[in-house]
Enzyme design. Structure first.
Site, PDB file in Angstrom:
ATOM      1  N   TRP A  89     -49.242  -1.553  41.581  1.00 34.72           N
ATOM      2  CA  TRP A  89     -47.959  -1.021  41.124  1.00 34.72           C
ATOM      3  C   TRP A  89     -47.357  -0.018  42.099  1.00 34.72           C
ATOM      4  CZ3 TRP A  89     -45.486  -3.848  37.920  1.00 34.72           C
ATOM      5  CH2 TRP A  89     -46.180  -4.605  36.969  1.00 34.72           C
ATOM      6  N   ASP A 159     -45.782   7.879  38.458  1.00 28.06           N
ATOM      7  CA  ASP A 159     -45.747   6.771  37.499  1.00 28.06           C
ATOM      8  C   ASP A 159     -46.990   6.902  36.607  1.00 28.06           C
ATOM      9  OD1 ASP A 159     -45.874   4.386  36.129  1.00 28.06           O
ATOM     10  OD2 ASP A 159     -45.773   3.093  37.905  1.00 28.06           O
ATOM     11  N   LYS A 183     -47.457   0.765  26.822  1.00 28.51           N
ATOM     12  CA  LYS A 183     -48.922   0.891  26.801  1.00 28.51           C
ATOM     13  C   LYS A 183     -49.361   1.920  25.763  1.00 28.51           C
ATOM     14  CE  LYS A 183     -48.993  -1.463  30.781  1.00 28.51           C
ATOM     15  NZ  LYS A 183     -47.830  -1.914  31.523  1.00 28.51           N
TER      16      LYS A 183
HETATM   17  C1  LIG Z   1     -48.551   1.562  36.319  1.00 32.92           C
HETATM   18  C2  LIG Z   1     -47.408   0.618  36.063  1.00 32.92           C
HETATM   19  N1  LIG Z   1     -46.239   0.806  36.688  1.00 32.92           N
HETATM   20  C3  LIG Z   1     -45.198  -0.008  36.470  1.00 32.92           C
HETATM   21  C4  LIG Z   1     -45.282  -1.077  35.605  1.00 32.92           C
HETATM   22  C5  LIG Z   1     -44.078  -1.939  35.379  1.00 32.92           C
HETATM   23  O1  LIG Z   1     -43.548  -1.597  34.157  1.00 32.92           O
HETATM   24  P1  LIG Z   1     -42.281  -2.292  33.482  1.00 32.92           P
HETATM   25  O2  LIG Z   1     -42.694  -3.679  33.144  1.00 32.92           O
HETATM   26  O3  LIG Z   1     -42.046  -1.409  32.294  1.00 32.92           O
HETATM   27  O4  LIG Z   1     -41.148  -2.243  34.444  1.00 32.92           O
HETATM   28  C6  LIG Z   1     -46.474  -1.306  34.919  1.00 32.92           C
HETATM   29  C7  LIG Z   1     -46.578  -2.446  33.987  1.00 32.92           C
HETATM   30  O5  LIG Z   1     -47.627  -2.890  33.597  1.00 32.92           O
HETATM   31  C8  LIG Z   1     -47.562  -0.445  35.156  1.00 32.92           C
HETATM   32  O6  LIG Z   1     -48.723  -0.642  34.525  1.00 32.92           O
END
Ligand SMILES: Cc1ncc(COP(=O)(O)O)c(C=O)c1O
Length: 347
Positions: A89, A159, A183
């Site tokens: 991510w 994040d 989550k």
């Molecule tokens: C740590 C992290 N960042 C970003 C995301 C992306 O999130 P979204 O689908 O809400 O854009 C996720 C999704 O699983 C994630 O676990």
């Protein structure tokens, strides 16, 4: 998982919230019926995370990925920024940021397959950076930072999508915290942003109003219609966590859950987890069967026992147990029992 008690309360209130004769889904976001819902949600979140007064709480949309663009649009102001890649991510955030100029990699653990997060003191950033971005818990790789970041000369943008509210944190260590809700917070469709108020003044002029933290903050997250029902459920989750005894209590439970699962994996010769001990995620426990040909039959057999979503992310394969706040310890015991039986039946 969403806490059972929260789902039951939402069910009870679905047709008629607080004797208003309306479902929360039917309320205008600006109505006198809805305003206490969003205000209580914010108050409960502030209490849980002990959010200082100089931080704004925003209830936005677009998911964490949209923040990959909103962060530079709101903070860069013609300067440079640094990114740390500790898993899929945060690497993706760095790649998305290439749409802007002067985006640098401060540290990456890609060469060791993200099995250990780069230490804070190894980050190579510039004091002139607008911010440093990193991810506190990498959901796919199962890599989490546990030590307190000690960087004070450049704002940290973090994040926390997959470990927010799993333990207490010191909000003052961060300039901006963001998280997709789906989550540990509530249903998808809501993105939480917590931003220090002195960082609200850097947005590019062309930033759309819905993307501007400052404009959203000045309008109580209502420059357009917010995701009202997701905010309502999130508010119930925040209240549930406070009633459990707050994040100290939640952390204790999460530690117990994760330690039980890791210690079972570690004593086994059949399963393994190769993440550095200092960075093993308490929320996402990836593991593999040494004989990878058994992975799919593990997933199928687990589903027959009511154990769902154990398949690893499509990018890395293997298996993964996501054990967020609402997963009870009984869920861990059931998984360990299943893993023992599966091992016995396949050796
Ligand atoms: C740590 C992290 N960042 C970003 C995301 C992306 O999130 P979204 O689908 O809400 O854009 C996720 C999704 O699983 C994630 O676990």
């Amino acid at each position: 998982m969403i806490p059972r008690a929260v789902l039951a309360q939402a069910q009870k209130e679905l047709l008629d919230w607080n004797s208003t004769g309306m479902s929360v889904m039917e309320m205008s976001h600006r109505s006198k019926q809805y305003l206490p819902i969003i205000e209580d949600a914010e108050a409960n979140l502030r209490a849980l995370l002990n959010i200082p007064n100089n931080y704004k709480v925003l209830f936005l949309q677009g998911g964490a990925i949209t923040q990959n663009y909103m962060v530079p649009m709101n903070l860069l102001a013609g300067r440079s920024a640094s990114y740390v890649a500790s898993g899929y991510w945060s690497k993706r955030t760095y790649s998305d940021a290439q749409a802007f100029n002067n985006m640098n990699m401060a540290a990456s653990s890609e060469s060791i397959n993200y099995t250990k997060a780069p230490n804070f003191n190894s980050w190579n950033y510039s004091k002139n950076d607008a911010y440093i971005h990193f991810c506190l818990n990498e959901t796919i790789h199962g890599v989490e930072y546990f030590d307190d970041p000690k960087i004070t000369d450049v704002p940290l943008v973090c994040d926390m999508s997959s470990n927010i509210l799993s333990r207490g944190i010191n909000v003052s260590n961060y300039g901006v915290i963001y998280a997709g809700a789906q989550k540990n917070i509530g249903p998808a469709g809501l993105t939480l942003v917590i931003v220090r108020d002195d960082l609200l003044n850097y947005a590019e002029k062309k930033t759309p109003t819905t993307f501007s933290w400052k404009i959203q903050s000045d309008n109580n997250s209502m420059i357009n219609t917010p995701s009202t029902f997701s905010i309502y459920i999130a508010g119930l989750v925040f209240k549930w966590l406070n009633e459990m005894g707050g994040l100290k209590e939640v952390e204790k439970l999460n530690k117990e859950k994760a330690e039980s699962l890791y210690s079972f994996i570690d004593q086994s010769e059949f399963y393994y987890n190769d993440i550095d001990l200092s960075n093993r995620s308490r929320m996402n426990v990836p593991f593999r069967i040494r004989d990878d040909t058994l992975t799919m039959s593990f997933v199928e057999a687990a589903e027959k026992k009511g154990l769902y979503q154990l398949k690893g992310h499509r990018l890395v394969g293997g298996l993964r147990a996501s054990i967020y706040n609402a997963m009870p310890i009984e869920g861990i015991h059931a998984l360990i029992k299943f893993m023992k039986d599966f091992e016995k039946n396949n050796t």
